[in-house]
Design a protein around this motif. Structure first.
Motif: not given
Ligand code: FAD
Length: 405
Positions: A67, A70-71
């Motif tokens: 992922r 930032s997420a």
């Protein structure tokens, strides 16, 4: 955010490392209403390492383990995209690679463990060559499955290193997945499979050893106990395996080498004041029960970089993150840090393409089942495969990293 050279900032809680430990702790601290939490993490993508074994064994695709950083960074947490290079415990300052510095009220150190590929002569070169792969590097895991999947005869050597390791048993998972694949394809009888483990038994817990010995016998794996990988000759495709009790060396020719590297604390940590005096392994000294540094009370550590007594794993640090967050909350309120880590760790051995042997244990490798007294999950089960392969990744991305599990 990126800091300019010479720039200085301050945060109430500064976390070094935005991996499994750092992000799940940051999520939990936000839930405990800490307003000023920052994470120093150099990489733009976050990796869920337990899936690497499934990628190497062909039961997951590589994209499932990634992922954007930032997420996964919890809302309200500051992400400083940089690398810690030193810690000054006296001035409560972390120096960053960019030449900037961050001061803190509390510092949590969790930059993980480092893979020492050059510690075994020839190993790095073998991994760069066409016949070597590993589930311990994201980039090498898909290559492992390509090599294992396409093999129809020959010799495969799997190795597990001595010393500290991140989920040591994960070294064996691609072996079981590959053997089951070869059995389904009808070629297992034509493939010689050798597994070298550094320990006198295959894992170290009687109930788990029974199950794993049964599976290795079923697949016809030649297990070399108390055996280490001494060197690799990648051009001639041979490994030297040495028995640590007997001292006997054996040269084995391979068609595929699946190796897990020796591991140690991150290099920069080793030269700080943070490891225990007189130790050489470089892991951050902590009280293994409350996870606080015994000499620097504003410093804490958890996960693979901490010198806790448990076997290093994500399962262990899930407990640790709760303990550490509760203790930080207590200290902030002027109380004693009274929450104790019970030394729980776990390793789900994927022993076929649809079953798992789930080991749960304490720092002495005594069984520590989630449901006390119920050792049933330590037997080969489909249920635990579904939990490990399907449910846990969902729980990781949606609950653990948000500090909710
Ligand atoms: C192949 C494999 C399979 C595994 N399987 C399982 C399993 O089935 N079950 C289980 O419970 N556990 C498993 N584990 C173990 C689990 O993944 C680790 O215990 C866990 O990821 C450790 O978390 P951590 O935050 O300490 O380290 P990591 O998750 O490795 O995160 C460390 C972070 O720190 C960052 N960092 C490094 N240096 C610096 C620096 N100088 N400054 C700032 N940031 C830095 C890194 O970029 C990284 O993002 C497995 C591990 C591997 C490798």
């Amino acid at each position: 955010m990126n800091l300019a050279p010479g720039e200085q900032r301050h945060h109430e809680v500064l976390i070094i490392g935005g991996g499994n430990a750092g992000i799940s702790l940051a999520g939990r601290l936000r839930r405990y209403r800490f307003r000023d939490v920052a994470v120093v993490e150099p990489k733009s993508r976050h990796l869920y390492q337990p899936l690497f074994s499934h990628i190497a064994g062909g039961t997951a695709d590589a994209f499932e383990a990634v992922r954007l950083q930032s997420a996964v960074t919890p809302p309200g947490v500051t992400w400083i995209q940089d690398k810690a290079v030193d810690v000054s415990a006296d001035t409560h300052t972390v120096l960053l690679h960019s030449g900037s510095a961050v001061t803190y009220d509390h510092l949590v150190i969790c930059p993980g463990i480092q893979n020492d590929w050059t510690a075994v002569p020839g190993l790095k070169e073998a991994m760069e060559g066409p016949h070597g792969a590993s589930n311990y590097e994201y980039e090498l895991a898909p290559k492992a499955w390509d090599l294992l999947r396409t093999l129809t005869s020959g010799t495969v050597v799997f190795t597990q290193p001595p010393g500290p390791a991140s989920c040591a048993g994960a070294a064996q998972k691609p072996l079981y997945l590959a053997c089951d694949h070869w059995r389904r394809e009808g070629v297992l009888k034509d493939i010689r499979v050798i597994l070298a483990v550094p320990t006198p038994t295959i894992f170290g817990m009687e109930i788990i050893d029974e199950e794993l010995n049964r599976k290795t016998a079923e697949y016809g794996v030649e297990v070399r106990f108390s055996t280490e990988l001494a060197s690799v000759e990648p051009v001639g495709r041979t490994v030297e395996l040495v028995g640590t009790v007997t001292g006997v060396a054996e040269t084995v020719a391979y068609d595929v080498l699946h190796a897990v590297p020796p591991q140690s604390a991150p290099q920069w940590l080793k030269s700080t004041d943070l490891p225990a005096p007189g130790t050489t392994d470089g892991f951050v000294e902590v009280d293994p029960v409350i996870l606080r540094h015994p000499r620097f009370p504003r410093i804490w550590s958890l996960g693979d970089a901490a010198s806790t007594l448990n076997s290093k794993s994500g399962a262990a640090l899930r407990e640790q993150a709760t303990v550490l967050a509760k203790n930080l909350r207590a200290v902030r309120k002027g109380r004693k840090p009274g929450t104790e880590y019970n030394q729980y760790s776990a390793c789900p051995f994927v022993v076929s393409r649809n079953t798992v042997v789930f080991s749960e244990f304490d720092d002495k490798y005594d069984p520590m089942p989630t449901v006390p007294g119920w050792n049933d999950l330590a037997r080969e089960r489909r249920l635990t495969f579904i939990a490990e392969r399907v449910m846990l990744p969902w729980v990781y991305w949606n609950l653990i990293l948000r500090g909710r599990a």
